[in-house]
Write an enzyme that holds these catalytic residues in place. Structure first.
Site, PDB file in Angstrom:
ATOM      1  N   HIS A  35       0.809  -1.148   0.026  1.00  0.00           N
ATOM      2  CA  HIS A  35       0.276  -0.109   0.014  1.00  0.00           C
ATOM      3  C   HIS A  35       0.667   1.305  -0.011  1.00  0.00           C
ATOM      4  O   HIS A  35       0.686   1.955  -0.961  1.00  0.00           O
ATOM      5  CB  HIS A  35      -0.878   0.271   1.185  1.00  0.00           C
ATOM      6  CG  HIS A  35      -1.642  -1.071   1.560  1.00  0.00           C
ATOM      7  ND1 HIS A  35      -2.929  -1.459   0.528  1.00  0.00           N
ATOM      8  CD2 HIS A  35      -1.603  -2.267   2.415  1.00  0.00           C
ATOM      9  CE1 HIS A  35      -3.618  -2.246   0.954  1.00  0.00           C
ATOM     10  NE2 HIS A  35      -2.787  -2.859   2.222  1.00  0.00           N
ATOM     11  N   ASP A  36       1.616   1.358   1.142  1.00  0.00           N
ATOM     12  CA  ASP A  36       2.353   2.722   1.258  1.00  0.00           C
ATOM     13  C   ASP A  36       3.217   3.123   0.426  1.00  0.00           C
ATOM     14  O   ASP A  36       3.447   4.220   0.005  1.00  0.00           O
ATOM     15  CB  ASP A  36       2.598   2.757   2.697  1.00  0.00           C
ATOM     16  CG  ASP A  36       1.685   3.137   3.968  1.00  0.00           C
ATOM     17  OD1 ASP A  36       0.282   3.168   3.249  1.00  0.00           O
ATOM     18  OD2 ASP A  36       1.839   2.707   5.011  1.00  0.00           O
TER      19      ASP A  36
END
Lengths: 314, 314
Positions: free
Chosen positions: B239-240
């Protein structure tokens, strides 16, 4: 033989849905309930009764249902989609419908006894009548085989708002009662209905057809105008007929997920959204054990064509 | 040269995101703000500072931010995803971080002046710090080039609930302030981050790499365990780092829609949902005139591989 009750706010695509049931050889349409939604409930009943007579199905009883949402708010109609008469200006306004002496709720409960265990309900308008039937006689859930709802959106945007589909948004409190009740619900939402299309070619074929086909052609113009704004071309969504087609087994479901679906009844940007728990999709586990809501995600192609062919010849 | 401030709740994938920025030749990481979320804010700061030191980037200041959501509710962490220490049990708990004398909000405002007009913010935790900065100094919106948020879900389910992604759900009121402010926001949500994957093969390559690679390998085990439940296989979402990759131009966006996005702050089943108005999709008109929220819907493949290769060699 499928025993089918249609609850509807007739409506252009509702008209095609009624005809789909009438001309299906394996379906007995045992009743039509009218509900507010696209238009007011009396006009919905008039339009339903008119098309049943035109199709030679005047034995099908039409019963009046709710005139507005469960929470007492004013009814909001969809004249910009269906016209003020529900049929894009083509409704026969002086038609006097031969209405049943029952209300739509009474009719629904009676039919649930008469065809206990086999009655299918196709709910293709706001769910007010179904919610009222549940509150009058909660045992109805045991006598209905399945409720097929045209409504909601799982993995696509809404239509009347960014989040909500119109039938659910019109009466979220009613929808919540219907989805929370213990009968099996099949949700035929925008995920699949926005992938149907009635085209200009279909329109031409209907207009060259018999009386029923020509009637269908006459009501489609306004709907095309609306969908030009939505889709960028003259191709209308065949929402309600697809739901009826699925309810009566005319349309094969290619992908579905049986998962919990909760109706958002908050007063916020997601009011009326169908919250389907599809988190299993990432593991290709589409179903949730014990769930009762079947969300249709893909249907076989070709239904629109087959429907138009059948209606044009009638 | 991109001047980047990362605001994060470090976190396993936050660690990979910080390293992605540190090892990007065209990016100057000018600060890291710590926020509660995956874990408590002090552990987030400790984990951030530790990895910066390990990567030889100890000149990057780390500042403490909010310890819980804007509305005063208790903080709810995500130990089941990231472990109680945020790094799946592999955090160096006796590391004493060299914290900046500023708060995360003070640092954000200072940097917005220092790099006025060019500062990029990658917000990859709950949006509490950004919301507080907006309320302390609303003019910050004029000095930030873009805010890239890892958060939300437009056309896919949520993760922490059926509707909401965890970063937004942790603090919907803060997210609403950030999305409603007049800076440009790019939303890197589950639509794209759930289509990334850190695999067992990646894990092996990291564990055979240098000190940074081996550190990354050490924190991934717990994350794999969690994602086995989500995905049915040992493949974790990145995700990040994807959000940071997009913020610094390392990842090409293949499809996006610039549309109004509203945060659902109701207390209901859609709390914390990002309501993106994507109704134009049916007409292939993905953008809405005047909108400020760019929802990323597809990214070029290959980023996960490239990231692992870079980190393994470090």
């Amino acid at each position: 033989m499928t025993r089918l009750l249609i609850d509807c706010d007739t409506g252009i695509d509702d008209t095609l849905a009624i005809l789909t049931a009438v001309f299906d050889d394996n379906t007995e349409l045992v009743g039509v309930g009218a509900v507010w939604g696209n238009i007011d409930v009396r006009q919905a009943a008039r339009n339903s009764d008119y098309v049943l007579q035109l199709a030679g199905a005047d034995e099908v009883p039409v019963a009046l249902g709710a005139a507005g949402p469960l929470n007492g708010d004013d009814a909001v109609f969809a004249a910009h989609v269906h016209g003020a008469d529900g049929l894009g200006g083509a409704a026969v306004l002086d038609h006097r419908p031969a209405l049943s002496g029952e209300t739509a709720v009474q009719q629904m409960i009676r039919l649930s006894h008469e065809f206990a265990g086999e009655l299918e309900i196709a709910a293709i308008g706001p769910l007010t009548n179904l919610a009222e039937a549940l509150s009058v006689d909660p045992s109805i859930v045991e006598r209905i085989r399945r409720v097929t709802v045209m409504g909601g959106a799982a993995l696509v945007p809404g239509n009347i708002t960014a989040a909500a589909e119109a039938n659910i948004w019109h009466d979220p409190e009613a929808a919540a009662l219907v989805f929370d009740a213990s009968w099996p619900v099949t949700m035929v939402g925008l995920d699949v209905t926005m992938r149907t299309a009635i085209t200009e070619d279909h329109h031409r074929r209907l207009s060259e057809g018999g009386p029923v086909g020509r009637y269908c052609a006459s009501i489609l113009g306004h709907y095309f105008d609306f969908y030009t704004g939505v889709r960028g071309r003259r191709a209308a969504a065949n929402h309600d007929a697809l739901a009826v087609g699925i309810a009566i087994g005319q349309v094969e479901v290619m992908q579905s997920a049986t998962v919990p679906v909760v109706i958002d009844t908050t007063v916020g940007p997601d009011r009326g959204r169908t919250v389907a728990d599809l988190r299993g999709m990432w593991a290709d586990r589409w179903d949730v054990d014990g769930a009762r809501h079947t969300v249709v995600l893909a249907t076989e192609p070709g239904f629109d064509d087959r429907m138009i062919e059948r209606l044009a010849s009638a």
